[in-house]
Design an enzyme around this catalytic site. Structure first.
Site, PDB file in Angstrom:
ATOM      1  N   ARG A  28      46.253  27.764  36.628  1.00 19.51           N
ATOM      2  CA  ARG A  28      45.556  26.836  35.732  1.00 19.51           C
ATOM      3  C   ARG A  28      45.515  25.426  36.314  1.00 19.51           C
ATOM      4  NH1 ARG A  28      47.343  31.236  33.221  1.00 19.51           N
ATOM      5  NH2 ARG A  28      46.523  31.880  31.190  1.00 19.51           N
ATOM      6  N   GLY A  96      44.467  39.635  38.828  1.00 18.32           N
ATOM      7  CA  GLY A  96      43.671  39.727  37.603  1.00 18.32           C
ATOM      8  C   GLY A  96      43.480  38.372  36.959  1.00 18.32           C
ATOM      9  N   GLN A 170      44.740  36.137  29.371  1.00 13.09           N
ATOM     10  CA  GLN A 170      43.663  36.009  30.360  1.00 13.09           C
ATOM     11  C   GLN A 170      42.308  35.993  29.653  1.00 13.09           C
ATOM     12  OE1 GLN A 170      44.220  39.155  33.210  1.00 13.09           O
ATOM     13  NE2 GLN A 170      46.100  38.268  34.013  1.00 13.09           N
ATOM     14  N   ASP A 326      55.180  41.099  31.412  1.00 12.97           N
ATOM     15  CA  ASP A 326      55.373  41.386  32.838  1.00 12.97           C
ATOM     16  C   ASP A 326      56.801  41.845  33.149  1.00 12.97           C
ATOM     17  OD1 ASP A 326      52.736  40.797  33.415  1.00 12.97           O
ATOM     18  OD2 ASP A 326      53.146  38.674  33.789  1.00 12.97           O
ATOM     19  N   LYS A 353      47.785  46.952  34.014  1.00 15.84           N
ATOM     20  CA  LYS A 353      48.269  45.869  34.878  1.00 15.84           C
ATOM     21  C   LYS A 353      47.924  46.206  36.341  1.00 15.84           C
ATOM     22  CE  LYS A 353      49.716  43.277  31.657  1.00 15.84           C
ATOM     23  NZ  LYS A 353      49.021  42.001  31.417  1.00 15.84           N
TER      24      LYS A 353
HETATM   25  C1  S3P Z   1      48.644  36.082  32.536  1.00 16.34           C
HETATM   26  C2  S3P Z   1      48.559  36.866  31.410  1.00 16.34           C
HETATM   27  C3  S3P Z   1      49.094  38.226  31.310  1.00 16.34           C
HETATM   28  C4  S3P Z   1      50.089  38.531  32.427  1.00 16.34           C
HETATM   29  C5  S3P Z   1      49.626  38.053  33.772  1.00 16.34           C
HETATM   30  C6  S3P Z   1      49.361  36.548  33.747  1.00 16.34           C
HETATM   31  C7  S3P Z   1      48.032  34.736  32.524  1.00 16.34           C
HETATM   32  O1  S3P Z   1      48.022  39.149  31.403  1.00 16.34           O
HETATM   33  O2  S3P Z   1      50.349  39.921  32.489  1.00 16.34           O
HETATM   34  O3  S3P Z   1      50.593  38.317  34.767  1.00 16.34           O
HETATM   35  O4  S3P Z   1      48.336  33.938  33.429  1.00 16.34           O
HETATM   36  O5  S3P Z   1      47.256  34.452  31.608  1.00 16.34           O
HETATM   37  P1  S3P Z   1      47.141  39.557  30.105  1.00 16.34           P
HETATM   38  O6  S3P Z   1      46.489  38.344  29.615  1.00 16.34           O
HETATM   39  O7  S3P Z   1      46.153  40.560  30.612  1.00 16.34           O
HETATM   40  O8  S3P Z   1      48.127  40.160  29.151  1.00 16.34           O
END
Ligand code: S3P
Length: 443
Positions: A28, A96, A170, A326, A353
């Site tokens: 971010r 991701g 996310q 996580d 994941k």
């Molecule tokens: C994250 C959100 C989580 C987490 C990932 C980082 C983020 O995923 O598992 O490692 O930085 O917003 P999800 O939003 O898919 O749960």
């Protein structure tokens, strides 16, 4: 190229260490720096493959990104809407978070960007982000739900009000980021609180963000409505990234199961949306405390002190899942050393994941002769107080599977072999070095 590794029996882990910067905050800081006017100087940025992919993507779209020293970066942003078309495809590797947050960024730009990733990322669902962004006006070529995907923003992005179908920071963040470009107010409703770094950091960079708790009604569950005022102006600001609690989890776990251990991990983020793992460990009887709690850059941080402990099995309620999403592979491995049964409920999201973590975790436990069941979305581990080990672990390109079983190996009767240590570099390149610094042994 893959390289296998195993952990050797270790004891007396000792020392005071710091883990690298939080991955979520690092992504971010780079993205909001890129969308700001002026300079964003970052200290403690996580220099792992995932975050470097984000930094490369914004640089490919015309942002000045300078590496000044370890963890020290300077970003001169182009302002909201000021990015330029990338001359090459954007490769998000294994990340991701990078891919999904950047989809929100591209939604606000009228150029094409092709998103690609590694095999793991190319298998992960993107429709959860593409659905709301498409509703706002984002267009695409190729497969809607998977990378590779070519995206292009509309002439005019529309604000939306969106209820998250899955508890995902996310997805929430991608929508709020896209909302920065749209006229009017964009809102996201979540029934389970997910990590809130986007809200905190957008506010810090000058956006107008509100978070309103909503009571349950006939038409709606209780939750919170997060809104951002569009056509925002972000102004660059200095950021110091706190230590990643998801990385600290591996050192914490190692100290708990290796006899005679007593370690302190300094400056770890203890944001309430991220500490479910530590709350669970305390319930399991861990000798663990947050010391010297303080606020740094709008986020709570603390030094985590942890000593070897005999753990007992507990029930982990489903509503805690977003705050420790996580950490389940590591918790499952720890639960094997506990006495009694640990039931971890509501783990559906683990299936999407970096790997299907629910299956990968259970397969790993089986390989190490740990008894467990998956019932619906729950993982149940039958702790025997000790672990036979000796298994071969397939990481499936998942850094957290690799680290969890390497930690388990440190206290198992027989060494556990993890098929690929290189994948760890996506989030925690200094993992082995830091573990060795406190006394853990690998071969
Ligand atoms: C994250 C959100 C989580 C987490 C990932 C980082 C983020 O995923 O598992 O490692 O930085 O917003 P999800 O939003 O898919 O749960």
């Amino acid at each position: 190229m893959t390289q296998s590794l195993s952990g050797l029996k270790s004891e007396n882990l000792k020392g005071t260490v710091q883990v690298p910067g939080d991955k979520s905050i690092s992504h971010r800081a780079v993205i909001f720096g890129a969308l700001s006017t002026g300079e964003t100087e970052i200290h403690g940025l996580l220099e792992a493959e995932d975050v470097l992919a984000t930094a490369k993507a914004v640089a490919d779209m015309g942002v000045s990104v300078e590496h000044l020293g370890t963890g020290h970066w300077k970003i001169r942003g182009n302002g909201v809407g000021g990015l330029s078309a990338p001359s090459n495809q954007l490769d998000f590797g294994n990340s991701g978070t990078a891919a999904r947050l950047m989809m929100g960024v591209i939604a606000g730009h009228q150029f094409e960007a092709r998103f690609v990733g590694d095999d793991s990322l190319s298998r992960r669902p993107m429709a959860r982000v593409m659905d709301p962004l498409h509703e706002m006006g984002l267009n695409w070529h190729e497969d809607f739900d998977h990378l590779p995907l070519t995206l292009f923003g509309p002439e005019r992005l529309m604000p939306i009000s969106y209820k998250l179908p899955v508890p995902s920071a996310q997805v929430k963040s991608a929508i709020l980021i896209a909302g920065l470009f749209a006229p009017g107010v964009t809102s996201v409703f979540e029934t389970e609180a997910t990590r809130d770094h986007t809200e905190r950091m957008l506010t810090y960079f000058g956006a107008e963000v509100t978070v309103e708790p909503q009571a349950a009604s006939d038409s709606q569950d209780a939750g919170q409505l997060i809104s951002v005022k569009g056509e925002a102006e972000l102004v660059g600001a200095p950021v110091t990234v706190p230590g990643d609690p998801s990385s600290a989890a591996f050192l914490t776990a190692a100290a708990l199961i290796c006899p005679g251990s007593d370690i302190t991990i300094e400056g770890v983020l203890v944001n309430p949306t991220r500490i479910g793992f530590y709350e669970t460990l305390k319930e399991m009887g861990a000798d663990l405390s947050f010391e010297n709690e303080r606020i740094s850059n709008g986020e709570p941080i603390a030094d985590i002190r942890v000593k070897s402990s005999q753990l007992k099995g507990v029930d982990v309620p489903p509503e805690r899942a977003p705050s420790m999403i996580d950490e389940y592979p590591m918790l499952a491995c720890l639960a094997a050393f506990a006495t009694g049964t640990t039931k971890m409920q509501g783990l559906n999201e683990l299936r999407v994941k970096e790997s299907d973590r629910l299956t990968a975790t259970q397969d790993g436990l089986k390989a190490c002769s740990v008894s467990s069941d998956i019932v619906g979305d729950d993982l149940i581990v039958h702790g025997a107080g000790s672990v036979e080990g000796g298994g071969f672990i397939k990481t499936h390109m998942d850094h957290r599977i690799a680290m969890s079983f390497l930690v388990m190996s440190l206290a198992a009767k027989e060494p556990i072999v993890v098929d690929d240590k290189n994948i760890i570099a996506t989030s925690f390149p200094s993992f082995i070095g830091l573990m060795e610094q406190i006394g853990a042994r690998f071969s």
